[in-house]
Design an enzyme around this catalytic site. Sequence first.
Site, PDB file in Angstrom:
ATOM      1  N   CYS A   1      35.056  13.654  -8.171  1.00 21.98           N
ATOM      2  CA  CYS A   1      34.417  12.530  -7.492  1.00 21.98           C
ATOM      3  C   CYS A   1      34.868  12.614  -5.830  1.00 21.98           C
ATOM      4  O   CYS A   1      35.450  12.668  -5.040  1.00 21.98           O
ATOM      5  CB  CYS A   1      33.826  11.166  -8.538  1.00 21.98           C
ATOM      6  SG  CYS A   1      32.220  10.834  -7.815  1.00 21.98           S
TER       7      CYS A   1
ATOM      8  N   LYS B   1      41.112  10.824 -13.177  1.00 20.25           N
ATOM      9  CA  LYS B   1      41.250  10.687 -11.401  1.00 20.25           C
ATOM     10  C   LYS B   1      41.461   9.126 -10.550  1.00 20.25           C
ATOM     11  O   LYS B   1      42.156   8.527 -11.373  1.00 20.25           O
ATOM     12  CB  LYS B   1      39.963   9.917 -11.764  1.00 20.25           C
ATOM     13  CG  LYS B   1      38.135   9.760 -10.613  1.00 20.25           C
ATOM     14  CD  LYS B   1      37.427   8.627 -11.101  1.00 20.25           C
ATOM     15  CE  LYS B   1      36.673   8.958  -9.158  1.00 20.25           C
ATOM     16  NZ  LYS B   1      35.208   8.156  -9.732  1.00 20.25           N
TER      17      LYS B   1
ATOM     18  N   GLU C   1      31.165  15.131 -14.214  1.00 18.84           N
ATOM     19  CA  GLU C   1      31.259  14.282 -14.500  1.00 18.84           C
ATOM     20  C   GLU C   1      31.216  13.055 -15.080  1.00 18.84           C
ATOM     21  O   GLU C   1      29.065  12.836 -15.240  1.00 18.84           O
ATOM     22  CB  GLU C   1      31.823  13.096 -12.854  1.00 18.84           C
ATOM     23  CG  GLU C   1      32.117  11.936 -13.123  1.00 18.84           C
ATOM     24  CD  GLU C   1      33.106  10.767 -11.691  1.00 18.84           C
ATOM     25  OE1 GLU C   1      33.454  10.225 -12.082  1.00 18.84           O
ATOM     26  OE2 GLU C   1      31.850  11.588 -10.773  1.00 18.84           O
TER      27      GLU C   1
END
Length: 280
Positions: free
Chosen positions: A154, A114, A42
Site C-alpha cells: 500500500c 510494511k 492487503e
Amino acid sequence: MQFKIALCQMLVSPIKENNISHARSLIRGAVEKGAKLVVLPEMWCCPYSMKTLRDHAEDIEAKSSPSISMLSEAAAYHKITIVGGSIPERSGGKLFNTCCVLGPDGEIKAKHRKLHLFDMDLPGESFRESDTFAYGDGPTIVDTEVGKIGIGICHDIRFPELSILYRLRGAHLICFPGAFNMSTGELLWELMQRSRAVDNQLFVAACSPARDPDVNSDYMIWGHSSLVGPFGEIIATTGHEEDVVIGEIDYSILQTRRENLPLEKQKRGDIYQLIDSSGK
C-alpha cells in the site's frame, strides 16, 4: 518469460474463517483461468479496521497462522507462486502489516513487513497506522518461478526510492497489495502504479480488497486493482466490486522498452546520488 497473473480483489467479511475459505476458492478459480502467479490484497483475512486488527493477528514464525497455512497448501497443491496480500502479524509483542510470498513447494520464500505507515491528518479526516503497527525494517525482493519480484504494501508505493532500489536489484515486477481509501484512491492509486512502472520500466501489479459500502468500518476502500506495463500502460484492471483480474506478463517487453528508451544510461548520478549503482 510469459505467464498469466491473477489479482484477487476479494470482498472481505468480519469472519476470518469465511475469508480464508473464500480466498482459497478465488485462488482455485484463478488457476483454472491459467494463472501462474496469484496476488491477494492487503488485509484480506480480516476487515481493515484499526479497532479489530489485533484480534485477528497471527504468529507466522510459530507456523500457527491459519491464513498462511492455507496459502501454503494452495501454492503447493496448484504448483503456483502466491504473493499473499497482507495479514496482521503478531511478533515480539508488536503488530506488523506483513506479506508472505509462497512458492510452488508451499514454502515461504520471503516475508515483507510494511515499511511506510500511512498517517494522515486532513480537515475532517484523520487516520494513523503508526498507532497500531510497527515499521518493517527492510525491502523485500525475491527470486520466484515467475521472475524476480519486489514487494511493497500500500503506502510503500508512494515512495519512489523503494521501487528504484528494486529495479537496481533486478526486479521484473513489483507487487503492491494495497487498500487505498476513497479520497487518496481516486486521486493517487492508479497514478502511483503507473508512475512506479514507467519510472523504472518494469511491471507493477496492485491488488486491493473490494469495496463494501454496507460495512460499518472506519476505513472505506477504493478498490480498482490493476496490472501496469513498463510504459505505464494499463494491461488489465477492474472497478470497486469483487473480481479476479487476469493479465498477461511478457518479460521480453522489458528489454525492448529499455532499449527503446535507455533511461538507465541517461541518468545523471553525478548530480543526484540517492542510491548507488549496486542498489544499496
